[in-house]
Motif scaffolding. Structure first.
Motif, PDB file in Angstrom:
ATOM      1  N   ASN A 286       0.822  -1.213   0.000  1.00 11.41           N
ATOM      2  CA  ASN A 286       0.000   0.000   0.000  1.00 11.41           C
ATOM      3  C   ASN A 286       0.857   1.265   0.000  1.00 11.41           C
ATOM      4  OD1 ASN A 286      -2.321  -1.619   0.192  1.00 11.41           O
ATOM      5  ND2 ASN A 286      -2.241  -1.612   2.425  1.00 11.41           N
ATOM      6  N   ALA A 287       2.082   1.131   0.488  1.00  7.64           N
ATOM      7  CA  ALA A 287       2.958   2.297   0.648  1.00  7.64           C
ATOM      8  C   ALA A 287       3.854   2.545  -0.562  1.00  7.64           C
ATOM      9  CB  ALA A 287       3.830   2.117   1.888  1.00  7.64           C
ATOM     10  N   THR A 288       3.833   1.641  -1.521  1.00  9.79           N
ATOM     11  CA  THR A 288       4.714   1.773  -2.678  1.00  9.79           C
ATOM     12  C   THR A 288       4.459   3.091  -3.419  1.00  9.79           C
ATOM     13  OG1 THR A 288       4.805  -0.622  -2.955  1.00  9.79           O
ATOM     14  CG2 THR A 288       5.431   0.720  -4.854  1.00  9.79           C
ATOM     15  N   GLY A 289       5.533   3.822  -3.668  1.00 12.14           N
ATOM     16  CA  GLY A 289       5.425   5.095  -4.378  1.00 12.14           C
ATOM     17  C   GLY A 289       5.385   6.312  -3.485  1.00 12.14           C
ATOM     18  N   ILE A 290       5.243   6.113  -2.183  1.00  9.02           N
ATOM     19  CA  ILE A 290       5.190   7.253  -1.269  1.00  9.02           C
ATOM     20  C   ILE A 290       6.496   8.047  -1.339  1.00  9.02           C
ATOM     21  CG2 ILE A 290       5.431   7.767   1.218  1.00  9.02           C
ATOM     22  CD1 ILE A 290       3.057   6.010   1.740  1.00  9.02           C
ATOM     23  N   ILE A 291       6.357   9.377  -1.358  1.00  9.19           N
ATOM     24  CA  ILE A 291       7.516  10.272  -1.367  1.00  9.19           C
ATOM     25  C   ILE A 291       7.609  10.965  -0.011  1.00  9.19           C
ATOM     26  CG2 ILE A 291       8.532  12.336  -2.411  1.00  9.19           C
ATOM     27  CD1 ILE A 291       7.033  11.556  -5.002  1.00  9.19           C
ATOM     28  N   SER A 292       8.792  10.943   0.563  1.00 13.37           N
ATOM     29  CA  SER A 292       9.018  11.623   1.837  1.00 13.37           C
ATOM     30  C   SER A 292      10.403  12.266   1.768  1.00 13.37           C
ATOM     31  CB  SER A 292       8.913  10.627   3.003  1.00 13.37           C
ATOM     32  OG  SER A 292       8.939  11.292   4.249  1.00 13.37           O
ATOM     33  N   SER A 293      10.975  12.559   2.912  1.00 12.36           N
ATOM     34  CA  SER A 293      12.327  13.120   2.919  1.00 12.36           C
ATOM     35  C   SER A 293      13.109  12.525   4.076  1.00 12.36           C
ATOM     36  CB  SER A 293      12.307  14.641   3.017  1.00 12.36           C
ATOM     37  OG  SER A 293      11.947  15.053   4.321  1.00 12.36           O
ATOM     38  N   ALA A 294      14.427  12.540   3.945  1.00 11.59           N
ATOM     39  CA  ALA A 294      15.289  11.959   4.968  1.00 11.59           C
ATOM     40  C   ALA A 294      16.488  12.854   5.219  1.00 11.59           C
ATOM     41  CB  ALA A 294      15.768  10.574   4.527  1.00 11.59           C
ATOM     42  N   TYR A 295      17.008  12.766   6.414  1.00 11.67           N
ATOM     43  CA  TYR A 295      18.298  13.385   6.724  1.00 11.67           C
ATOM     44  C   TYR A 295      19.182  12.367   7.435  1.00 11.67           C
ATOM     45  CZ  TYR A 295      15.964  14.023  11.251  1.00 11.67           C
ATOM     46  OH  TYR A 295      15.271  13.812  12.428  1.00 11.67           O
ATOM     47  N   LEU A 296      18.647  11.144   7.572  1.00 16.06           N
ATOM     48  CA  LEU A 296      19.356  10.049   8.223  1.00 16.06           C
ATOM     49  C   LEU A 296      19.478   8.868   7.269  1.00 16.06           C
ATOM     50  CD1 LEU A 296      17.298  10.219  11.518  1.00 16.06           C
ATOM     51  CD2 LEU A 296      19.708  10.842  11.337  1.00 16.06           C
ATOM     52  N   ARG A 297      20.452   8.028   7.509  1.00 16.75           N
ATOM     53  CA  ARG A 297      20.593   6.799   6.726  1.00 16.75           C
ATOM     54  C   ARG A 297      19.475   5.830   7.101  1.00 16.75           C
ATOM     55  NH1 ARG A 297      26.499   5.755   5.226  1.00 16.75           N
ATOM     56  NH2 ARG A 297      27.612   7.620   5.915  1.00 16.75           N
ATOM     57  N   ASP A 298      18.977   5.118   6.135  1.00 17.62           N
ATOM     58  CA  ASP A 298      17.987   4.068   6.363  1.00 17.62           C
ATOM     59  C   ASP A 298      18.754   2.763   6.605  1.00 17.62           C
ATOM     60  OD1 ASP A 298      16.064   2.120   6.305  1.00 17.62           O
ATOM     61  OD2 ASP A 298      15.210   2.713   4.369  1.00 17.62           O
ATOM     62  N   PRO A 299      18.666   2.191   7.816  1.00 17.81           N
ATOM     63  CA  PRO A 299      19.428   0.972   8.114  1.00 17.81           C
ATOM     64  C   PRO A 299      19.109  -0.191   7.187  1.00 17.81           C
ATOM     65  CG  PRO A 299      18.566   1.954  10.125  1.00 17.81           C
ATOM     66  CD  PRO A 299      17.901   2.661   8.974  1.00 17.81           C
ATOM     67  N   SER A 300      17.909  -0.188   6.598  1.00 15.84           N
ATOM     68  CA  SER A 300      17.530  -1.303   5.725  1.00 15.84           C
ATOM     69  C   SER A 300      17.953  -1.104   4.279  1.00 15.84           C
ATOM     70  CB  SER A 300      16.007  -1.498   5.768  1.00 15.84           C
ATOM     71  OG  SER A 300      15.340  -0.366   5.230  1.00 15.84           O
ATOM     72  N   ASP A 301      18.538   0.036   3.969  1.00 14.91           N
ATOM     73  CA  ASP A 301      18.955   0.342   2.605  1.00 14.91           C
ATOM     74  C   ASP A 301      20.231  -0.426   2.274  1.00 14.91           C
ATOM     75  OD1 ASP A 301      19.792   1.415   0.200  1.00 14.91           O
ATOM     76  OD2 ASP A 301      19.399   3.495   0.771  1.00 14.91           O
TER      77      ASP A 301
END
Length: 409
Positions: A286-301
């Motif tokens: 359901n969340a596919t395509g959502i756009i947000s912003s980050a300033y931290l690394r995503d540990p799962s990336d």
């Protein structure tokens, strides 16, 4: 002839004695320079902290647990300049009235050196004047409101993360570049948190907002659901959805949008972009395509896999907060906030006064392991926004991917 000789010797002896006394005084600067405000001693630094461990945004409670774990790690390694950090972390249930109550307890009864990373915009607004009247540092707030960067009016208050206004501006610019004829529906939390995001967003849209924004609805944190708002927003015919909500309501929104068969381009406030705490409960599909912003690394990336920064963070979580989800970016926030505070305390040396703590907080220039590459912590006496840059990101169904380049604040 003897009298002048005796006087000369006495003068030389006096000069030698003065020089010796000066040398002794110079040899003891460390002891002489130790200065403390209430909350600091030769052995301890006492910090107050407030976070909603209960209530409508209890998902944020994990930030406090991560901070506590990091300070436990620091203490186990000898503390900061030989002093152990004592964190007193209390629950305000995201209720500003409760925030005032527990802040008074921490400042007046517990006599903390500083209030560190209290969470929430309305919550911190409720104590900002009090903290400044007391002249007790109100540091590294876990909220992105712009009002935390006003050293002239509130010299004892400093934010930490990028501002909501800057984030709102970034989304508006992206919409204008990619969908200049968009019909935009907005859902926002009805408080200063929501209004700050909206302010930046509308500033960039300018006069175009009159035709582009076709619906703008609010919700209260006490609302059980936001279903009725989402039904109305879909009915507006919008093809872009700007979702300014906290984790519980963000998860509801993502699920409900999918249930309604509504397929707008979905922009989600960064406070709710956690894949573990928000997107997973809502359903990654359901969340596919959502756009947000980050300033931290995503540990799962996977892009960060194998890096020293991620390895150190994962090792910390395993040892000091094993119950926490290492992939939850809220825990990365707590980890990075704690590191910022430790560096500030290190810079204070043996001068642990309220005044010097603020002085050092306003003289930071550092990188943090889990900040997004290209983003740093930097302050000055005129700049009370430690982290100001952001990176737009898009969820691809399993993880976030960067969209464009790192943007200035």
């Amino acid at each position: 002839m003897s009298a002048p000789v005796t006087q000369g010797l006495s003068r030389r002896h006096l000069i030698a004695a003065v020089a010796a006394a000066s040398a002794i005084a110079a040899a003891l600067p460390a002891q002489a320079q130790k200065k403390y405000s209430t909350g600091a001693t030769d052995t301890e630094i006492k910090l107050g902290h407030i976070v909603p461990y209960s209530g409508p945004v209890s998902a944020y409670g994990t930030i406090g647990k991560t901070i506590a774990g990091y300070f436990t790690k620091v203490n186990a390694e000898g503390g900061v300049n030989g002093r152990k950090i004592k964190l007193i972390s209390l629950d305000d249930a995201y209720n500003p009235a409760k925030t005032v109550e527990v802040t008074r307890k921490l400042v007046e009864e517990e006599e903390v050196l500083a209030m560190f990373a209290p969470l929430g915009t309305a919550q911190n607004a409720a104590i900002q004047k009090y903290m400044n009247a007391k002249k007790v540092p109100h540091l590294f707030l876990a909220t992105g409101a712009t009002r935390w960067g006003n050293p002239k009016e509130f010299p004892w208050t400093m934010g930490w993360q990028p501002t909501y206004t800057a984030e709102g501006r970034a989304y508006a610019r992206q919409i204008l570049e990619t969908k200049p004829n968009a019909k935009i529906a907005i859902l926002m939390q009805n408080d200063d948190f929501g209004k700050d995001y909206l302010r930046g967003f509308m500033e960039v849209l300018g006069d175009k907002a009159k035709t582009m924004v076709v619906a703008n609805l609010t919700y209260e944190t006490s609302d059980p659901t936001i279903d009725s708002q989402l039904l109305s927003l879909k009915a507006s015919g919008a093809d872009v959805f700007f979702d300014i909500s906290t984790p519980k309501f963000a998860a509801q929104a993502i699920r409900k949008v999918a249930e309604l068969g509504w397929k707008p381009t979905h922009y989600l406030a960064s406070v709710s972009q956690s894949a573990a705490a928000v997107l997973k409960p809502a359903g990654f599909e359901n969340a596919t395509g959502i756009i947000s912003s980050a300033y931290l690394r995503d540990p799962s990336d996977p892009a960060h896999a194998g890096t020293r920064e991620l390895a150190d963070y994962l090792a910390f979580m395993k040892q000091y907060y094993p119950a926490g989800d290492p992939n939850d970016t809220l825990n990365v926030i707590g980890y990075s906030l704690a590191q910022t505070m430790v560096q500030t305390l290190k810079q204070c040396g043996d001068n642990l006064t309220h005044e010097n703590l603020m002085k050092q907080a306003a003289n930071l220039s550092m990188t943090l392991p889990m900040l997004y590459p290209g983003i740093e912590v930097k302050t000055s006496p005129e700049d009370f926004y430690p982290v100001s840059k952001i990176q737009l990101i898009r969820f691809n169904g399993s993880r976030y991917e960067p969209v464009g380049k790192v943007l200035p604040g």
